[in-house]
Write a protein that holds these residues in place. Sequence first.
Motif, PDB file in Angstrom:
ATOM      1  N   ALA B 140      21.306   1.921  -3.091  1.00  0.00           N
ATOM      2  CA  ALA B 140      21.051   2.008  -1.618  1.00  0.00           C
ATOM      3  C   ALA B 140      20.471   3.426  -1.223  1.00  0.00           C
ATOM      4  O   ALA B 140      20.666   3.777  -0.264  1.00  0.00           O
ATOM      5  CB  ALA B 140      22.381   1.429  -0.841  1.00  0.00           C
ATOM      6  N   TYR B 141      20.220   4.034  -2.134  1.00  0.00           N
ATOM      7  CA  TYR B 141      19.725   5.325  -1.707  1.00  0.00           C
ATOM      8  C   TYR B 141      18.602   5.909  -3.024  1.00  0.00           C
ATOM      9  O   TYR B 141      17.477   6.556  -2.274  1.00  0.00           O
ATOM     10  CB  TYR B 141      20.930   6.765  -1.840  1.00  0.00           C
ATOM     11  N   LYS B 142      18.857   5.489  -4.135  1.00  0.00           N
ATOM     12  CA  LYS B 142      17.554   5.864  -5.018  1.00  0.00           C
ATOM     13  C   LYS B 142      16.477   4.932  -4.892  1.00  0.00           C
ATOM     14  O   LYS B 142      16.484   3.797  -4.776  1.00  0.00           O
ATOM     15  CB  LYS B 142      18.176   5.910  -6.613  1.00  0.00           C
ATOM     16  N   TYR B 143      15.251   5.400  -4.591  1.00  0.00           N
ATOM     17  CA  TYR B 143      14.027   4.695  -4.052  1.00  0.00           C
ATOM     18  C   TYR B 143      12.898   4.988  -5.049  1.00  0.00           C
ATOM     19  O   TYR B 143      11.991   4.114  -4.903  1.00  0.00           O
ATOM     20  CB  TYR B 143      13.798   4.759  -2.797  1.00  0.00           C
ATOM     21  N   GLY B 144      12.856   5.908  -5.959  1.00  0.00           N
ATOM     22  CA  GLY B 144      11.740   6.248  -6.780  1.00  0.00           C
ATOM     23  C   GLY B 144      11.264   4.907  -7.554  1.00  0.00           C
ATOM     24  O   GLY B 144      10.053   4.626  -7.570  1.00  0.00           O
ATOM     25  N   GLY B 145      12.280   4.560  -8.589  1.00  0.00           N
ATOM     26  CA  GLY B 145      11.995   3.399  -9.604  1.00  0.00           C
ATOM     27  C   GLY B 145      11.542   2.237  -8.702  1.00  0.00           C
ATOM     28  O   GLY B 145      10.542   1.554  -9.066  1.00  0.00           O
ATOM     29  N   ALA B 146      12.275   1.938  -7.600  1.00  0.00           N
ATOM     30  CA  ALA B 146      11.649   0.701  -6.749  1.00  0.00           C
ATOM     31  C   ALA B 146      10.413   0.886  -6.333  1.00  0.00           C
ATOM     32  O   ALA B 146       9.682  -0.289  -6.286  1.00  0.00           O
ATOM     33  CB  ALA B 146      12.958   0.640  -5.947  1.00  0.00           C
ATOM     34  N   MET B 147      10.188   2.122  -5.843  1.00  0.00           N
ATOM     35  CA  MET B 147       8.743   2.485  -5.228  1.00  0.00           C
ATOM     36  C   MET B 147       7.766   2.004  -6.344  1.00  0.00           C
ATOM     37  O   MET B 147       6.783   1.273  -6.146  1.00  0.00           O
ATOM     38  CB  MET B 147       8.615   3.692  -4.819  1.00  0.00           C
ATOM     39  N   VAL B 148       8.163   2.565  -7.810  1.00  0.00           N
ATOM     40  CA  VAL B 148       6.864   2.622  -8.553  1.00  0.00           C
ATOM     41  C   VAL B 148       6.931   1.225  -8.792  1.00  0.00           C
ATOM     42  O   VAL B 148       5.497   0.563  -9.111  1.00  0.00           O
ATOM     43  CB  VAL B 148       7.371   3.282  -9.956  1.00  0.00           C
ATOM     44  N   ALA B 149       7.939   0.172  -9.294  1.00  0.00           N
ATOM     45  CA  ALA B 149       7.818  -1.055  -9.378  1.00  0.00           C
ATOM     46  C   ALA B 149       7.212  -1.848  -8.470  1.00  0.00           C
ATOM     47  O   ALA B 149       6.093  -2.588  -8.639  1.00  0.00           O
ATOM     48  CB  ALA B 149       9.171  -1.342  -9.927  1.00  0.00           C
ATOM     49  N   SER B 150       7.511  -1.877  -7.220  1.00  0.00           N
ATOM     50  CA  SER B 150       7.119  -2.664  -6.200  1.00  0.00           C
ATOM     51  C   SER B 150       5.438  -2.265  -6.049  1.00  0.00           C
ATOM     52  O   SER B 150       4.586  -3.127  -5.673  1.00  0.00           O
ATOM     53  CB  SER B 150       7.925  -2.574  -4.850  1.00  0.00           C
ATOM     54  N   ILE B 151       5.159  -1.136  -5.867  1.00  0.00           N
ATOM     55  CA  ILE B 151       3.715  -0.682  -5.689  1.00  0.00           C
ATOM     56  C   ILE B 151       3.014  -1.258  -6.871  1.00  0.00           C
ATOM     57  O   ILE B 151       1.889  -1.680  -6.644  1.00  0.00           O
ATOM     58  CB  ILE B 151       3.676   1.123  -5.464  1.00  0.00           C
ATOM     59  N   THR B 152       3.447  -1.026  -8.123  1.00  0.00           N
ATOM     60  CA  THR B 152       2.546  -1.439  -9.008  1.00  0.00           C
ATOM     61  C   THR B 152       2.296  -2.913  -9.039  1.00  0.00           C
ATOM     62  O   THR B 152       1.234  -3.446  -9.237  1.00  0.00           O
ATOM     63  CB  THR B 152       3.453  -1.094 -10.581  1.00  0.00           C
ATOM     64  N   ALA B 153       3.633  -3.660  -8.606  1.00  0.00           N
ATOM     65  CA  ALA B 153       3.517  -5.256  -8.510  1.00  0.00           C
ATOM     66  C   ALA B 153       2.309  -5.504  -7.571  1.00  0.00           C
ATOM     67  O   ALA B 153       1.526  -6.342  -7.547  1.00  0.00           O
ATOM     68  CB  ALA B 153       4.593  -5.725  -8.024  1.00  0.00           C
ATOM     69  N   THR B 154       2.409  -4.803  -6.274  1.00  0.00           N
ATOM     70  CA  THR B 154       1.425  -5.202  -5.179  1.00  0.00           C
ATOM     71  C   THR B 154      -0.067  -4.843  -5.602  1.00  0.00           C
ATOM     72  O   THR B 154      -0.907  -5.573  -5.238  1.00  0.00           O
ATOM     73  CB  THR B 154       2.042  -4.378  -3.780  1.00  0.00           C
ATOM     74  N   ILE B 155      -0.283  -3.754  -6.163  1.00  0.00           N
ATOM     75  CA  ILE B 155      -1.498  -3.147  -6.880  1.00  0.00           C
ATOM     76  C   ILE B 155      -2.246  -4.398  -7.614  1.00  0.00           C
ATOM     77  O   ILE B 155      -3.264  -4.769  -7.494  1.00  0.00           O
ATOM     78  CB  ILE B 155      -1.678  -1.930  -7.497  1.00  0.00           C
ATOM     79  N   LEU B 156      -1.268  -4.782  -8.547  1.00  0.00           N
ATOM     80  CA  LEU B 156      -1.829  -5.685  -9.418  1.00  0.00           C
ATOM     81  C   LEU B 156      -2.061  -6.793  -9.057  1.00  0.00           C
ATOM     82  O   LEU B 156      -3.226  -7.484  -8.905  1.00  0.00           O
ATOM     83  CB  LEU B 156      -0.641  -5.969 -10.415  1.00  0.00           C
ATOM     84  N   PHE B 157      -1.334  -7.374  -7.710  1.00  0.00           N
ATOM     85  CA  PHE B 157      -1.732  -8.655  -6.963  1.00  0.00           C
ATOM     86  C   PHE B 157      -2.845  -8.206  -6.501  1.00  0.00           C
ATOM     87  O   PHE B 157      -4.030  -9.225  -6.525  1.00  0.00           O
ATOM     88  CB  PHE B 157      -0.453  -9.111  -6.141  1.00  0.00           C
ATOM     89  N   ALA B 158      -3.059  -7.328  -5.744  1.00  0.00           N
ATOM     90  CA  ALA B 158      -4.353  -7.103  -4.981  1.00  0.00           C
ATOM     91  C   ALA B 158      -5.657  -7.101  -5.674  1.00  0.00           C
ATOM     92  O   ALA B 158      -6.659  -7.557  -5.293  1.00  0.00           O
ATOM     93  CB  ALA B 158      -4.243  -5.744  -4.209  1.00  0.00           C
ATOM     94  N   GLY B 159      -5.399  -6.371  -6.981  1.00  0.00           N
ATOM     95  CA  GLY B 159      -6.511  -6.063  -7.953  1.00  0.00           C
ATOM     96  C   GLY B 159      -6.978  -7.566  -8.601  1.00  0.00           C
ATOM     97  O   GLY B 159      -8.258  -7.768  -8.389  1.00  0.00           O
ATOM     98  N   ILE B 160      -6.027  -8.340  -8.724  1.00  0.00           N
ATOM     99  CA  ILE B 160      -6.180  -9.510  -9.357  1.00  0.00           C
ATOM    100  C   ILE B 160      -6.959 -10.535  -8.466  1.00  0.00           C
ATOM    101  O   ILE B 160      -8.086 -11.071  -8.523  1.00  0.00           O
ATOM    102  CB  ILE B 160      -5.121 -10.093 -10.133  1.00  0.00           C
TER     103      ILE B 160
END
Lengths: 284, 218
Positions: B140-160
Motif C-alpha cells: 500500500a505504499y511501494k508502487y515502483g514494481g506495480a507501475m513497471v508491471a502494469s505499464i508493460t502489460a498495457t503497452i503490450l496490449f496496445a502494441g499487439i
Amino acid sequence: MLAMDIRNLNKKYPNFELKDVSFQLEKGYIMGFIGANGAGKTTTIKSILNMIHIDGGEVHILGKNIAEHEIELKQEIGYAFGGSDFYTRSKLKTLTDVVKKFYTNWNDETYRSYLRRFKLDENKKIAELSTGMKVKYSLALALSHGAKLLVLDEPTSGLDPVARVDLLEIFQELVLDGEISILFSTHITSDLEKCADFITFIDNGQIIASAEKHGFMESYRLLSGSESQLEQVKEHLISYKINSFGFTGLIHAKDFDPSSDIKAATPSLEEIMIYYAKKVDAHV
Amino acid sequence: MYNLVMKDLKLGINPWFLVFPFFINALMLVPGWIYFILPLYFCWITVPNMLGGFRSQNDLIFTTMMPVTKKDIVKARVTVIGIMELLHLATAMIYGIFTLYLYPNLTYYFFAPHMGFWGLCFVMLAIFNLVLIPMYYKTAYKYGGAMVASITATILFAGIAQWVGIQSPFVSDIFNGSGADNTLLQLSILIAGIVIFVACTIIAYRIAVKRFMKVEIL
C-alpha cells in the motif's frame, strides 16, 4: 471503569518481540508509557490501535474489544503522533474540513474554542506550525470529535521546556473532569514526573512494571556505597556502575534491607530507565 | 467510503491532475495519430504522481487512524483511480468527436477514434488496473514494481492490438473500414470494453482487499 485494558499482547518480529504486554489504564488518568528508544512503545501503541497484527492477546478500550469494535472505538480515540506529519502543505482549514466528516460527534464550536485557546491560525499550513503547535492541532481535532482516550506517542519530543510545560498543563486540565484518559509515551521521563498518575515501563519488549507513579518509584532504591559494600548487594542489583567513590546501583526495594548502612534513595524515572538499559547491555 | 473518496480528491490528488486530461487529450486533435498513446499518458504520468503523493504525505497512517475499515480504504482508492480513468477517457472521447468532424476524409493508418477504439481503451485500462491495484496493495505504499508491471502489460496490449489492427484486414475493417459506420457494432465493442473494465477493476479490488488486510501500518 477501565479506559484501556491490554492483556498478554504478543508480537514477534525477526529481531524484536513484544512479550506478554499487559497493563490497564483507569478512566480519567494520565498514564506515562516509558522505555528507551526501540523498547517497544510505538509497536505496543500500534498494536493497541489495530494498525499491526498481533500474534496474541486482547485489547479492550472503554470496555470494548478493539478487534471487534474498531470503527466505533476509533470515533472515541484521539491521536497525536509526534514526528509523523500528514499533508503538511495543506492549510489547517482544508485538513479539518476533510477530517471532521469522518466523525459523528464532531463539534464545530468545541473546535473553534480550542483553536482560540491554542492560538492556532486556521489559514496556516501544517508545515508552518511549530512542533508544539502541531501537537496542539492534533489535540484540537481529537477533542472536537469528543475523544475519550488520547493516545499520544512522543508528543513532547523535540519541544522546548516552555512548550513542554504548556502541553503538560493542558493534559492535566483535560483529565480533570474524569472523562478523558491519556496514554502518553515518551522517553522524556521528567515530563511524566510532572504530570503522570501511572507509569508503565517497557524494556526490550516486556513490561517491567505498571503502577501508580510514586509507588513505582518507591518500589526501587538507588544505592550508593563503597566497593566492599557492593559485594553485600551485588547479586540483587538490577545493574550498577562503579566509579571512583565506589558504586551506584538500582535494586528492587523488596530486595534491600533498610537497616543496612548502604546509602539508599528513591530513584527518578530516568535513573530507573538507565539502570534497566545497563542491565540489557550487560547481557549483550 | 464517500468521505475517503473526497479526502483523496480534496487533499491527496494535486488539482493539476484533474485538469491535466483536458490539456493532454487535446492531442486527440492531431490527425491520424496513434491515439492509443493518450490513455497511456494517464498510466505514465497521473498514476505514479498520485501514488507518490499519497506516499510522501503519509496518507496511509493518516487514513488508518480515521474510523474507517481497511476494506473501505481500498474501495475508496480504487474508486478514485476509476474516476480519474473515466475523466481521462471521457475528455479524450470528446476531443475524438471533434477530430472525426474536423477531418472527415482522413485515411487512418492507426485506429480511428470511433466507439470501438474506446472499447479497446477500456480493455487496456482494465488490464492496467488488474495488474497495478493488487500489486500496489501488497504494501500500500511501494508502487515502483506495480507501475513497471502494469505499464508493460498495457503497452503490450496496445502494441499487439494496434499491430493486429494494421495487419489483419478483418480487424482493420471493423475499426477503420466499413465497420466504423456500423453504430451497433461500434457500440457493442464499447459496451464490451466497459464491461471488461468494470469486471477487471472489481476483481483487482477484491484481491487488493485480501492483500491489504495483511499489511501492517508502520
